[in-house]
Design an enzyme around this catalytic site. Structure first.
Site, PDB file in Angstrom:
ATOM      1  N   LYS A 191      82.670 -24.987  -6.194  1.00 36.07           N
ATOM      2  CA  LYS A 191      83.036 -25.970  -7.237  1.00 36.07           C
ATOM      3  C   LYS A 191      82.421 -27.308  -6.829  1.00 36.07           C
ATOM      4  CE  LYS A 191      85.467 -28.979  -8.576  1.00 36.07           C
ATOM      5  NZ  LYS A 191      84.890 -30.283  -9.045  1.00 36.07           N
ATOM      6  N   GLU A 266      87.628 -31.120   5.502  1.00 38.50           N
ATOM      7  CA  GLU A 266      86.897 -32.250   6.060  1.00 38.50           C
ATOM      8  C   GLU A 266      87.227 -33.428   5.148  1.00 38.50           C
ATOM      9  OE1 GLU A 266      84.657 -34.938   6.643  1.00 38.50           O
ATOM     10  OE2 GLU A 266      82.877 -33.751   6.163  1.00 38.50           O
ATOM     11  N   CYS A 300      81.891 -40.038   5.055  1.00 39.45           N
ATOM     12  CA  CYS A 300      83.222 -39.850   5.636  1.00 39.45           C
ATOM     13  C   CYS A 300      83.267 -40.372   7.066  1.00 39.45           C
ATOM     14  CB  CYS A 300      83.602 -38.383   5.578  1.00 39.45           C
ATOM     15  SG  CYS A 300      82.261 -37.330   6.119  1.00 39.45           S
ATOM     16  N   GLU A 397      90.272 -46.275   4.026  1.00 39.14           N
ATOM     17  CA  GLU A 397      88.879 -45.901   3.818  1.00 39.14           C
ATOM     18  C   GLU A 397      88.379 -46.530   2.521  1.00 39.14           C
ATOM     19  OE1 GLU A 397      88.042 -41.737   2.973  1.00 39.14           O
ATOM     20  OE2 GLU A 397      86.304 -41.860   4.283  1.00 39.14           O
TER      21      GLU A 397
HETATM   22  P1  NAP Z   1      88.053 -35.997  -4.309  1.00 40.20           P
HETATM   23  O1  NAP Z   1      88.820 -36.267  -5.548  1.00 40.20           O
HETATM   24  O2  NAP Z   1      88.761 -35.521  -3.123  1.00 40.20           O
HETATM   25  O3  NAP Z   1      86.884 -34.972  -4.720  1.00 40.20           O
HETATM   26  C1  NAP Z   1      86.260 -34.028  -3.858  1.00 40.20           C
HETATM   27  C2  NAP Z   1      86.148 -32.688  -4.567  1.00 40.20           C
HETATM   28  O4  NAP Z   1      87.460 -32.176  -4.841  1.00 40.20           O
HETATM   29  C3  NAP Z   1      85.462 -32.763  -5.933  1.00 40.20           C
HETATM   30  O5  NAP Z   1      84.771 -31.564  -6.178  1.00 40.20           O
HETATM   31  C4  NAP Z   1      86.647 -32.886  -6.865  1.00 40.20           C
HETATM   32  O6  NAP Z   1      86.371 -32.540  -8.194  1.00 40.20           O
HETATM   33  C5  NAP Z   1      87.630 -31.943  -6.221  1.00 40.20           C
HETATM   34  N1  NAP Z   1      89.030 -32.207  -6.594  1.00 40.20           N
HETATM   35  C6  NAP Z   1      89.571 -33.357  -7.040  1.00 40.20           C
HETATM   36  N2  NAP Z   1      90.887 -33.187  -7.290  1.00 40.20           N
HETATM   37  C7  NAP Z   1      91.174 -31.899  -6.999  1.00 40.20           C
HETATM   38  C8  NAP Z   1      92.359 -31.110  -7.066  1.00 40.20           C
HETATM   39  N3  NAP Z   1      93.508 -31.632  -7.461  1.00 40.20           N
HETATM   40  N4  NAP Z   1      92.297 -29.817  -6.694  1.00 40.20           N
HETATM   41  C9  NAP Z   1      91.143 -29.279  -6.269  1.00 40.20           C
HETATM   42  N5  NAP Z   1      89.983 -29.970  -6.197  1.00 40.20           N
HETATM   43  C10 NAP Z   1      89.993 -31.265  -6.547  1.00 40.20           C
HETATM   44  O7  NAP Z   1      87.213 -37.256  -3.937  1.00 40.20           O
HETATM   45  P2  NAP Z   1      86.799 -38.411  -4.962  1.00 40.20           P
HETATM   46  O8  NAP Z   1      87.892 -38.727  -5.913  1.00 40.20           O
HETATM   47  O9  NAP Z   1      85.535 -38.016  -5.579  1.00 40.20           O
HETATM   48  O10 NAP Z   1      86.624 -39.593  -3.946  1.00 40.20           O
HETATM   49  C11 NAP Z   1      87.784 -40.311  -3.542  1.00 40.20           C
HETATM   50  C12 NAP Z   1      87.772 -40.585  -2.074  1.00 40.20           C
HETATM   51  O11 NAP Z   1      87.630 -39.377  -1.340  1.00 40.20           O
HETATM   52  C13 NAP Z   1      86.625 -41.414  -1.573  1.00 40.20           C
HETATM   53  O12 NAP Z   1      86.802 -42.761  -1.815  1.00 40.20           O
HETATM   54  C14 NAP Z   1      86.654 -41.051  -0.124  1.00 40.20           C
HETATM   55  O13 NAP Z   1      87.655 -41.759   0.511  1.00 40.20           O
HETATM   56  C15 NAP Z   1      87.011 -39.610  -0.120  1.00 40.20           C
HETATM   57  N6  NAP Z   1      85.829 -38.755  -0.011  1.00 40.20           N
HETATM   58  C16 NAP Z   1      85.569 -38.201   1.187  1.00 40.20           C
HETATM   59  C17 NAP Z   1      84.448 -37.413   1.330  1.00 40.20           C
HETATM   60  C18 NAP Z   1      84.104 -36.776   2.622  1.00 40.20           C
HETATM   61  O14 NAP Z   1      82.938 -36.477   2.840  1.00 40.20           O
HETATM   62  N7  NAP Z   1      85.060 -36.501   3.487  1.00 40.20           N
HETATM   63  C19 NAP Z   1      83.605 -37.194   0.258  1.00 40.20           C
HETATM   64  C20 NAP Z   1      83.922 -37.748  -0.984  1.00 40.20           C
HETATM   65  C21 NAP Z   1      85.044 -38.525  -1.086  1.00 40.20           C
HETATM   66  P3  NAP Z   1      85.982 -33.718  -9.246  1.00 40.20           P
HETATM   67  O15 NAP Z   1      84.668 -34.198  -8.809  1.00 40.20           O
HETATM   68  O16 NAP Z   1      85.944 -33.030 -10.541  1.00 40.20           O
HETATM   69  O17 NAP Z   1      87.046 -34.756  -9.131  1.00 40.20           O
END
Ligand code: NAP
Ligand code: MG
Length: 494
Positions: A191, A266, A300, A397
């Site tokens: 996904k 992660e 990250c 973060e």
């Molecule tokens: P996120 O919401 O955690 O998204 C990461 C992945 O999870 C995306 O594919 C997202 O889909 C999916 N997702 C979101 N909500 C979900 C749920 N309830 N159940 C299952 N999967 C779900 O991250 P973001 O909102 O894009 O970014 C927010 C914050 O996350 C950033 O500011 C950062 O702090 C952190 N982040 C960390 C990393 C890392 O490498 N560790 C990478 C990205 C972000 P959608 O794209 O459709 O929402």
């Protein structure tokens, strides 16, 4: 690094793969719904992508399950060495299409083309090749148990892996997920993140071209809260591998506990980067700048808490600000650009609100602190000085081009303060004193410690978090563990 042959912004006539890959077929979503994906540097719609929901996830998991469970089927009967050859073939195809994939990544994510082309894509290819080499080397042991028995262990694939990836390194995160899973003989339902699904879909096409049997790799774009949630809930999924926010991680862990799925996470970070006065300051300035500003600060493992020894503080901050101010921010398709836009409006707004908090709570903004231009999600590289440990920008973060500078006096103090955070993904230290380097490497509660370098990644080196940065490790031999189950076989020799 920039060359005349650098990929360019695609023309409007360019066609993209926008459907869902299930069981070797490209299909529209069951609901018929689509969602828009935008170019973050222009805010224009690139194209519309099929929006998978629980119904599509169900079809994908069933297709994956069927392929995996068919003990006489081509995937289960494939020799491990041939699984490795398939991975090499996929890596070769990615290499043949390197410019096109880099261009697509830059278009959808906004990262500078020089980075997509010369950093992300080579790491993707390397990851597939590295794990291709493992496919026929995943083996067990003979165990000397008591009595007249032959006892041995073997490692078997965990089964159907649900893999949910973020938008900051879209293709690379797909490679980190598919590499160990496919080497181990698992099958995948991937996904991708909604804002950057195009390269994962193109990767799906290349996997089909490489000759992966139907159902081994499935790619279902869709909202995280709908498609991602359905994947985590599906009883046909054996394991969830997730990279993203700690907040989503909490929810996924609860959901997965109901079906007792294996998990690797992660998550976020707030990594301390420690500069001692005895360091080679110019090298440390360059490394610390990249440690935070690389990939628009959307890493990250970003070194977002920069601890500078008080004796070196003023000189270091001055040098760093000059360097940061000279960064070329703008059109990611310009081969000289070093910083592009943030990935989307949400991230842009979140980062701007952190900048506001930094100012309000009394940190000193020495450079940046505002939007660049009026189109696209560009933010000027920002440095806050005089930051204290309790300020929001030192604790949370930000995931953007915003660096917090903190002063410290001695080594025990900086280890304690570096560890006084709920995350533990990475840490770094810059010093010429080997004793200090070891003390930091030993003292920091983090999954990776870099000494006199930052962001050095290699497919062979395990990566993952302590504390709330996650659990399990990706990459290296260790990265295979979460895609295998160990079986113990005991045979009576009596
Ligand atoms: P996120 O919401 O955690 O998204 C990461 C992945 O999870 C995306 O594919 C997202 O889909 C999916 N997702 C979101 N909500 C979900 C749920 N309830 N159940 C299952 N999967 C779900 O991250 P973001 O909102 O894009 O970014 C927010 C914050 O996350 C950033 O500011 C950062 O702090 C952190 N982040 C960390 C990393 C890392 O490498 N560790 C990478 C990205 C972000 P959608 O794209 O459709 O929402
Ligand atoms: Mg999200």
């Amino acid at each position: 690094m920039a060359t005349a042959t650098m990929p360019r912004r695609p023309t409007k006539a360019r066609k993209y793969q926008t459907k869902i890959l299930i069981g070797g077929q490209w299909r529209d979503s069951v609901s018929g719904k689509t969602f828009k994906t935008i170019d973050p540097s222009t805010e224009e719609v690139i194209t519309e992508i099929a929006m998978g929901d629980a119904a599509d996830i169900d079809l994908a998991v069933k297709a994956a399950r069927k392929t995996f469970d068919d003990r006489k089927g081509v995937w289960r009967k494939m020799d491990a060495r041939d699984r490795g050859r398939l991975m090499h073939r996929l890596a070769d195809l990615i290499e043949e299409h390197i410019d096109e994939l880099a261009e697509l990544e830059t278009l959808d994510n906004g990262k500078p083309i020089a980075e997509s082309r010369n950093v992300d894509l080579p790491l993707v290819i390397d990851c597939f090749r590295y794990y291709a080499g493992w496919a026929d080397k995943i083996q067990g042991q003979v165990v000397p148990i008591r009595g007249n028995y032959l006892c041995y262990t073997k490692k078997e694939p965990v089964g159907v892996a649900g893999q949910i990836i973020p938008w900051n390194f879209p293709l690379l995160m797909a490679a980190w997920k598919w590499g160990p899973a496919l080497a181990a003989g698992c099958v995948s339902v991937l996904k991708p993140a909604s804002s950057t699904a195009l390269t994962a879909l193109r990767l799906g096409e290349l996997a089909m071209e490489a000759g992966y049997p139907a159902g081994v790799v499935n790619v279902v774009p869709g909202r995280g809260s709908v498609a991602g949630d359905a994947l985590a809930k599906h009883p046909g999924v054996d394991k969830i591998a997730f990279t993203g926010s700690t907040e989503v991680g909490y929810g996924l862990m609860k959901i997965c506990s109901e079906t007792l799925k294996r998990l690797t996470f992660e998550l976020g970070g707030k990594s301390p980067n420690v500069i001692f006065a005895d360091a080679d300051l110019d090298t440390a300035v360059q490394g610390s700048m990249l440690g935070l500003f690389f990939n628009q600060g959307q890493c990250c493992c970003a070194g977002s808490r920069l601890f500078v020894e008080d004796k070196a503080h003023d000189e270091f901050v001055e040098k760093l600000s000059k360097k940061v101010e000279s960064r070329k921010v703008g059109d990611p398709f310009d081969p000289d650009t070093e910083q592009g836009p943030q990935v989307d409006k949400n991230q842009y707004d979140t980062i701007m609100s952190y900048i506001e908090k930094g100012n309000k709570e009394g940190a000193k903004c020495v450079t940046g602190g505002e939007r660049l231009g009026d189109k696209g999600f560009f933010i000027k590289p920002t440095i806050f000085d005089n930051v204290t440990d309790n300020m929001t920008i030192a604790r949370e973060e930000i995931f953007g081009p915003v660096l917090s500078v903190l002063k410290f006096r001695d080594i025990d103090e900086v280890i304690d303060r570096g560890n006084a955070n709920e995350y533990g993904l990475a840490a770094a230290v810059w010093t010429r004193d080997i004793g200090k380097a070891h003390a930091i490497a030993d003292g920091m509660r983090a999954g990776t410690v870099w000494v006199n370098c930052y962001d050095v990644f290699d497919a062979a080196a395990p990566f993952g978090g302590f504390k709330k940065s996650g659990f399990g490790r990706e990459l290296g031999e260790k990265g295979l563990d979460s895609y295998t189950e160990m079986k113990t076989v005991t045979i009576s020799l009596a």
